[in-house]
Design an enzyme around this catalytic site. Structure first.
Site, short mmCIF file in Angstrom:
data_model
loop_
_atom_site.label_atom_id
_atom_site.label_comp_id
_atom_site.label_asym_id
_atom_site.label_seq_id
_atom_site.Cartn_x
_atom_site.Cartn_y
_atom_site.Cartn_z
N GLY B 145 -13.52 -14.29 -3.64
CA GLY B 145 -13.19 -12.98 -4.18
C GLY B 145 -11.69 -12.74 -4.13
O GLY B 145 -10.98 -13.35 -3.32
N CYS B 146 -11.21 -11.87 -4.99
CA CYS B 146 -9.76 -11.67 -5.07
C CYS B 146 -9.22 -11.04 -3.78
O CYS B 146 -8.17 -11.44 -3.28
CB CYS B 146 -9.40 -10.83 -6.29
SG CYS B 146 -10.30 -9.27 -6.43
#
Lengths: 342, 342, 342, 342
Positions: B145-146
């Site tokens: 995930g970012c």
């Protein structure tokens, strides 16, 4: 009643916002407008939004130009207001929007600002316990810093009710106007648009001792604050996210209850319905604080988010609110409660 | 070597960024471009920035349209990649840019996503201890995930060296593209410009267990994470501010040393010179992480700030980096190290 | 072939963008980096996005520091490049990104800049008729202004085909980086965010004679240009809207045909499919021009809209494109065609 | 006098701005708040900035819910207000903020909107010749479009004094709120931030006939308008740039004189001192128009720039101004003249 008001620092962002508010304040007439470097310029060239004052010519800031007013607002760089206030007379209400008279401890001032302390004045955050009483009738007011306004209101109910451990983490996302109209490269539009950046990290920001002072006073014991300001690409607004470990025995219901009680009668603080989170946009140009609180059960922490307009509630609106109290006017006089959004 | 690559989800922001990178990757030829609802549309109408692909027509996402490629990138809503990957063959490199295969514990997946777990794949954050080895030659990759990309890199050196207590506070300021091209009112330009807002507060964001998993693995013991994402008015970028109490005996020198050692040879992580703090603008369009760390002596905390581009290092760039490792290519192939700034 | 390149003005926005492009140009090695006031500073402090050059120390701009290179780019305030170029030798390729050598008429230079004309160099807009031929093998290049790049490409096909009357209105909406890193109050983030403003109105902008020169040359008769630049809250990009009365006998089909023919083989100009209009976002960081043209039947006017990145195609990308031509390299070498969007 | 006011379309941007103004209007009490799809929702969830109305529940828009009010504002999609107004009674003041009753010619309506014309109402731009008289005491008001508000005020003095040829070019840079809270991809924050784009180019925008109608009426002969709207990354504001060939014999002095005379007594229009140009930021949240005019001697054109807030003077403020006139109140009642800047 009409009071005659002077504004020193009328050409900056805080001064402009203050004049916007004063222009519709029913009990105020606007007198001298002064500045350091722009004396002689029509205000309309520097504050084009202040249409009714466009032809007013800016005077030099001095005790002479500020004399003869009932109220004097000082929006000056720190270190300049103590001496000036001394020359204005004890019966004049002096509202200092700078940092000089916020800190109670001379040692704190010395450490963070490196000059001699000019003393502490009643602190212009009426929503803090005891503050309103000290402001009523006072002739000196120290307007809080914009960050401590948001952060103190975010956490005071928790510490007032003993619900959090005294180890706070505050990250506050701020618009650029908090830095004033300073000609610094990192404040250029090309640099800030599309960018977020932190500064004053690791306890280096001068608002840190003000947080500590406010929260320790409410808690009745020393509170440690880790404060990180983040500059975001917006002209106004501060979104404060604050968290602290829950005290033993505290739970979500007690937290909600404490916040509801603390702000039930506060005209400028709105605890949002559960599930709704504040946006800074909703506070633009208004004196309102939008606030939400929750508990993170996994992390065992209380988390609060508060939105304010740094120039309104965070500076000029807070200053007018305190002026109202000092003058015995209804506290909300002349203060917008509705944000300009979207 | 030229590998033939398909992209499922080519019309979204992550897919667009991936194609931008693949277009200049020397070892790649771009095959099928697929999407769910825009099949039949020329890509140029949806991704006008991808000029060389403007006349390519988007196909429907299916095992059939994705067949016959050496590498398949999946930029799909969660829950869709497991079944699709199963039909693509074990010799095809499948790079999942969604959430499905990031979490090791089925119970975590169940709790946060409410559906059946489709298993864990090698985690595409090569800078974490052991990750690079697991990615080399793999035919399955789970792109992080970012937020966990920024937060894990911000804190891994501290936990790897035992310098922090396992109680982390992360506030990450993100641009809007992280939410994808979703038609939701709060993502409209009118709402986001000039505004900051928090969401998923109190441990509600689905990236929380990914933080916990990564940091606990590095620390060798459970790490608790209080995570607050803040939406800021910028299209790209994540500025992660992370802090934790210093472990007993840790000091600023040890902290600096740990970070310098951890990232000395990492091509995409730059620990800035002391005193310089990262801005997200400097990372736009690049796979670089800019990072700074300090110690707050009053609060007794370690504070780290990391800037990434959420679409590049945070998603598509990280995906290409892992693809390079999986295919045995030099890890930096085709990846920009220079941001587009201002 | 590897050419050694120096950049004078490496610390500004144009210089930074140029270095971003040069870093991935396969035929270039980067030599001296110079500036006026920041000599001695590591480049990473001023251009944090240029990670691979972070430790390079900026030198003083002088004929001495710029000597010994095959190519010298000058990104200097106007009035400084003539004398400097004279000292660099005739065999050195000098690419002037400033205004000094764009105007053919000494009287125009005198009127708009008030100093002595330093002569005209081959004009670095290869897409204009005849320009490409003049650039090939040249050792002097005058890079066009950012506004004339967009406006000239927007209208050249119409005037080349005799389809418009010679009375043009151009309104160009620009990002702030076109003004450079100048410390002026109206360029502060607080002032530009949330605001649009016009400047240089009524023919006062110095790019006006460059428009006139370019379009008159294409039209073969004098063309009058009413030019209004508008500053918008974005760091990069110029959206040019241009319109002119249709010539007698011209119609929409003829207009479309002229634009299609003019740009069919231009690698960096994309005439969009009918009905699709350009956005500046799609050009960010790329050397691409996105363009659309239509006819307003009620007003009897041709209307063109063109989007460019002012720093890339409008300055540094155009400069590299011309360098490629001058050196005999393929024109597109090292130039991105894909924008960084969103 | 207190009038009871209903707002249909209370949940949109125009409705929200209207309520912001009405909340401080001294002669108004706020009655029914209605909407199409959000009936049953507390207003605070949709308009968090309207703190004093947060607990008001939105009703369904219908003749029944709107009955029993002295004034009804209609902020509805076009085509809905004619029938609704007919059911509200002739003694109710109906202020239509939509397009339905702006155009005088049924054929124009038919061409641009494709439905049956519901008739023309007094046009709510009091600054146009004759408009104020028609608004006084009226029980129907058609609020102008936001673009025609800026463009008509920009050019009316020139045409009223016969100083310009009837061939106008208008390029208007607008913030995104003009498009309302529509869930369209090109209005997402990720798409608009950092981008400028034109739309409705070539005479396709529905405000075109309104420009033509207004300027032709002032000029006393047909005026042709080439109108290009440009979407810019800001939530509010329209910067109109308008130009037209100077009429024979007209000069800069005559132009200045005409504008000074036209707006000398207008409370909401400020012709700036020569040399100062308007910014939209200075008008945010205010009903003020900031305007500057010049002559381009080379191009032989008059050029005007006008800044307004599209939601205030361009919609809701203009509506309140007209309401004041219709009700016989002082025209400026309840209307801010000061912008919220920066």
């Amino acid at each position: 009643m009409t009071v005659k008001v002077a504004v020193a620092g009328a050409t900056g962002y805080a001064g402009g916002e203050l004049l916007r508010l004063l222009l519709t304040h029913p009990d105020v007439s606007i007198g001298a407008l002064t500045a350091a470097s722009s004396a002689g310029t029509p205000l309309g060239q520097l504050q084009p939004q202040l249409v009714p004052l466009a032809d007013r010519v800016v005077a030099e800031t001095s005790a002479e130009t500020l004399a003869g007013h009932d109220v004097v607002f000082l929006a000056l760089p720190h270190g300049h207001s103590g001496e000036l206030a001394a020359r204005l007379g004890d019966d004049v209400l002096v509202v200092d929007m700078g940092a000089d008279h916020r800190l109670g401890e001379a040692a704190d001032w010395q450490r963070w600002y490196g000059s001699e302390h000019s003393g502490v004045w009643p602190y212009g955050l009426p929503e803090l316990p005891g503050a309103r009483e000290r402001l009523r009738g006072s002739r000196r007011v120290a307007v809080p810093g914009c960050f401590p306004t948001g952060g103190s209101l975010a956490l005071a109910p928790a510490y007032g009710a003993g619900l959090a451990e005294p180890d706070v983490t505050i990250v506050a996302v701020t618009g650029t106007s908090g830095a004033g109209r300073s000609l610094k490269p990192h404040l250029l539009g090309s640099e800030v648009m599309g960018s977020a950046s932190a500064y004053g990290v690791g306890g280096a920001h001068r608002h840190t001792p003000e947080f500590t002072q406010n929260l320790s006073a409410v808690a009745g014991r020393p509170v440690t604050v880790s404060f990180t300001p983040v500059l975001a690409p917006m002209p106004r607004g501060i979104l404060t996210t604050a968290s602290a470990p829950l005290a033993a025995g505290a739970d979500a219901a007690a937290v909600r209850d404490a916040y509801e009680k603390a702000y039930a009668d506060e005209p400028f603080v709105r605890l949002l319905p559960e599930g709704q989170w504040p946006t800074t946009a909703a506070t633009v140009g208004s004196n309102t604080v939008l606030l939400q609180v929750t508990v993170d059960p996994d992390a065992g922490r209380l988390v609060v988010v508060a939105a304010i307009d740094n120039l309104t509630k965070g500076t000029a609106g807070g200053a007018v609110q305190s002026m109202n109290l000092a003058l015995g006017l209804p506290e909300t006089t002349g203060l917008p409660m509705v944000g300009v959004a979207p």
